[in-house]
Design an enzyme around this catalytic site. Sequence first.
Site, PDB file in Angstrom:
ATOM      1  N   ASN A  51      70.796 -17.400  32.369  1.00 14.99           N
ATOM      2  CA  ASN A  51      70.156 -18.706  32.266  1.00 14.99           C
ATOM      3  C   ASN A  51      69.210 -18.712  31.073  1.00 14.99           C
ATOM      4  O   ASN A  51      68.460 -17.745  30.868  1.00 14.99           O
ATOM      5  CB  ASN A  51      69.393 -18.995  33.565  1.00 14.99           C
ATOM      6  CG  ASN A  51      68.663 -20.323  33.529  1.00 14.99           C
ATOM      7  OD1 ASN A  51      69.142 -21.289  32.949  1.00 14.99           O
ATOM      8  ND2 ASN A  51      67.483 -20.377  34.128  1.00 14.99           N
ATOM      9  N   SER A  52      69.245 -19.757  30.269  1.00 15.45           N
ATOM     10  CA  SER A  52      68.350 -19.922  29.124  1.00 15.45           C
ATOM     11  C   SER A  52      68.578 -18.787  28.128  1.00 15.45           C
ATOM     12  O   SER A  52      69.680 -18.614  27.633  1.00 15.45           O
ATOM     13  CB  SER A  52      66.900 -20.002  29.599  1.00 15.45           C
ATOM     14  OG  SER A  52      66.055 -20.447  28.566  1.00 15.45           O
TER      15      SER A  52
END
Length: 671
Positions: free
Chosen positions: A289-290
């Site tokens: 994520n990210s």
Amino acid sequence: MKSNVIVNFYAVGFIGLFILGSTLVQAKEENDLSWLRFISEKSYDGKSNDLVTAGLGIEAMENGVVPQFSDSLVPTSEELRRNSIFTKGTAGFGVIYGPNVDASTGSLVNNELIAGSEIMAYADNGSGDENVSLLLQVPKRFDWETPCVLAVPVAGSASLFRDIATIGYWGLQKNCAVTYTDKGLGNGFHDLENDTVTRFDGIRLTAQDAGIDSLFTADIADDQRHSFLNNYPHRIAFKHAHSRQNPDASWGRDVLRSIQFALFQLNRLRPSETDDLDAANTMVIVAGNSNGGGAALYAGENDREGLIDGIVAAQPQVQLRPDDRVSVVRGERTIEGTGRSLMDYFTYAILYQPCAAIATPNAPMRQAITQAEQRCHSLKERGLLQAETLPAQGLEALEKLQMYGWEPESDMLHASHYAIAPTATAVKYASSHGRFGVEERLCGYSFASVNEQGTPQPVPKNELAVIFATASGGAPVGSIDIVNDENPSGPMKDALSHSPSNGKQDYNLDGALCLRELVVGNSENALRVQAGIAEVQGSADLGGTSTIIVHGRSDARVPVGFTSRPYLALNSLTDHQPNVHFYELTNVEHFGARLPGYAENFVPIQPYHIDALEIMYAHLRHGTPLPPSQVIRPMPGEDGEFDSAHFPPILMEPHPSDTIRASMGRVEIPD
């Protein structure tokens, strides 16, 4: 198809000691694992302690009450692990997704604690200067007959345990092993004043006592450190900003090493009657994520041995090599090129977001932007805004952000995103990309604990002792924040300081302009930063690996137009067998945070990240086709609460008006 290359170095065997506990031991591999240094192996019984909740149970995380330390000045490594794992989750945690939700059905399950073992190691060149942290979780119920590994590069700059309760749990539910890497970042804080550092398990020691066990020790000689502190007392160095290694450029390598580490260890643990695990017979999915999403994509680009079967990246912070053949079309607007670097859009954001808050008076956290008016006036004085009145200046600043590439759906997020300290992030990345040391104080910035008046002070001992569990890889954390050393009256917390050129309290516009010059200028420092940015730019060539990207249209932190959209477009040019499936989500921003004004207007991305993992698992295990690229339109709940009705599914046959098309460098996004 995967190759069997990796099996060759397993045949070499493991040479060296391996002991339980936290004592560091050296592994000496003759071939490809020469970089691997083992630290510890621990077992968790699934009763008093476990792999997902550190014995807390999901109820504790749902209640959101942070567990206390027996002695916050002398925390134990187990307490630090527990508090690092602890998460309050995003909106919907424990209801729509989480360790107590069966991802395959969406139904709530018993809050079973998962037993198994944890093995920790470093990837390093032998000096202790790199010390990329690796963690392997092997559930007691690991499936040796149809083995699988979930590789999770950790989000942000945080420590190894951050994503266990939000991503890693899914792999443990599937009886997969889960391997994590901090990507060379992690919570390595060096208190220069007391010369203490963070060890691999979070314990604070002097730099000398920690030695090569330190997560990070600043590369600064003692006499230079003392000289620096004489002029700038109480300063802090941390790994992502001050390692002088530009670790972002090695994210892909680090993820691949975490997979190699996992396969090696699983073979050490495997029952004698089972076959060796290798790249050919073990399903490997990378999910992040990210920053972790960006690292997952970089790993796919660097995977030349066929280690990875599938990639699931959520809102990836990925940066691309320039290619003017790329274009992205949404409605009547076409944007040419491969997006923007993080430093580009962050330094542009910190110029205009404070003033743009004037144009969104009802936006979340708008009242926290107390110097919005002063920033507008200073921008006008510098010729960066043309409008004469304050309301018109706010609108002009907002329009500049939109024209630069932010989606209109992000408008109400600029105020809160500026309040979440983007300047500290920009300084971190600028220092990292340019390989600047802490003593160089890029653009007059440094990091220190500050008191209520904003002036530097010694870090409170109870804060520093537990920083491994509380920090997200840099400032701000607790009282530690970014400091404007050029403040006219002396060093001051940046948000409270004044610009030296005009003496105004305008969020230090001088510092923001200095950071911007590092991206668009040609000074010696700018050239260093720009060279570092070029090192982290990806090719979008995934070699045909099955890939899912999910990203929110409203994301103001990592805008979709700078990252995922052009990634899909470039992949259609560079990949000989494009296999990227992109799901763009309306009403989804970056944080999924439980902040005032968020839940009423947005839904979290995490449920879709888990759904995408389920889709990828079915594809790899059972041959189920991946749904085509599409826009999905979740809707927030009126009361800020969520149930499955707010999350329409990813469809195998989306409506033509929601279908995303990519071909020969051109992507078409439905409104």
